[in-house]
Design an enzyme around this catalytic site. Sequence first.
Site, short mmCIF file in Angstrom:
data_model
loop_
_atom_site.label_atom_id
_atom_site.label_comp_id
_atom_site.label_asym_id
_atom_site.label_seq_id
_atom_site.Cartn_x
_atom_site.Cartn_y
_atom_site.Cartn_z
N SER A 98 0.80 -1.23 0.00
CA SER A 98 0.00 0.00 0.00
C SER A 98 0.83 1.27 0.00
O SER A 98 0.30 2.34 -0.30
CB SER A 98 -0.93 0.01 1.22
OG SER A 98 -0.18 -0.12 2.42
N ASP A 155 -3.20 7.91 8.23
CA ASP A 155 -4.27 7.10 8.83
C ASP A 155 -3.78 6.08 9.86
O ASP A 155 -4.48 5.13 10.16
CB ASP A 155 -5.06 6.37 7.72
CG ASP A 155 -4.16 5.51 6.84
OD1 ASP A 155 -2.98 5.29 7.20
OD2 ASP A 155 -4.63 5.05 5.78
N HIS A 193 -0.05 4.76 6.92
CA HIS A 193 0.48 5.39 5.72
C HIS A 193 0.82 6.85 6.00
O HIS A 193 0.22 7.49 6.86
CB HIS A 193 -0.55 5.29 4.59
CG HIS A 193 -1.03 3.89 4.39
ND1 HIS A 193 -2.24 3.45 4.90
CD2 HIS A 193 -0.44 2.83 3.81
CE1 HIS A 193 -2.38 2.16 4.60
NE2 HIS A 193 -1.30 1.76 3.96
#
Length: 370
Positions: free
Chosen positions: A43, A344, A347
């Site tokens: 991610s 968050d 990240h």
Amino acid sequence: MTSFFFSPLIMKLPVLTLLSLSCFHFSHSFTPRYNSIFSFGNSLADTGNGLITSAQQSPGIGRLPYGMTFGRPTGRCSDGRLVIDFIAEAVGLPLLPPSLASDQDFRQGANFAVAGCTALDSAFWEQRGLAGIFGTNDSLGVQLQWFEQLKPSLCSTVRECKDYFGKSLFVLGEIGGNDYHLPLLANRTLEEVRTYVPYVIETISNTAEILINEGAVDLVLPGAPPSGCFGVLLTLLPSPNKQDYEPQTGCLKKLNALAMYHNELLRRAIGKLLSKYPGVRIIYADYYGPVIQFVQTPERFGFGNGALIACCGGGGPYNFNPQAWCAQPGATVCEEPSKSIYWDGIHLTEAAYRYIAPGWLSAWSHAKVH
């Protein structure tokens, strides 16, 4: 997709060269010279594949406030652009489309990264009774298969492919964080998880070697960030002992040590590849050093919302709440993401990625062909 997944067993979290402190803008000495970029990873690099493959599991990443700085949600696990985006811009190429997107032209590159993925494949996890904890089976090996499937649309003969990929940049990571953190959240011991690291590094190294044999001569292998500073892990794996936290950062020592062990082995693997393949250029791209600098002296970089506090989340000491993920009911978002390091709880914000990218580009511009 939020780079996070839920299952009955465990919350599935994607995870997730030194930065020159004076290098806040891209080095003018870096001359664009690539025709395309191919990116792999999780991610921290995903530009939309996770949203395409798992939208039903984690719809939050497809809506605001994800992408708020960029102007719209894009499938990136951030408020805006990632390091891979800044690299593409620096070398004069468009932002990489996710490889699973339809109606895209991949001649200038593709991004195979998937949020929530692991380096190791499902067989490894099945042997250890952990296959059920992951939100995706799109491992690094699967991403490599996607690359092979895409190749015929890019080049036809061995010589043509060697020439084409010889003028491309390959970015292989960051990847490996999910291989460590999800088992820890599934109550596996740190001692056991540490034994996974050599397997992860071997997989990354083998993948790099396959790409080199395909014609790649320029590769970037990012290391792991300091996961002991992730709000999600600080929240879900807390320690009652004050000495388990770094006094300068408030991060968990043992998790940061795990990341440093990964990075040490990755550097060694890069050294072996360089010895084996003269004429190939490979750099170790540092995530760990810059992020630790951000956390230690946030004001130096303009971060003022609390070093370990996420911009978007559902409350708690680190603004991370497993019952109220970013973009889910109950979560709120800060007014200025550029004042935050973390978006968050895992990240980073676009502002943090913007600082990291020049360090990688600077290291790349000074790297020598072996």
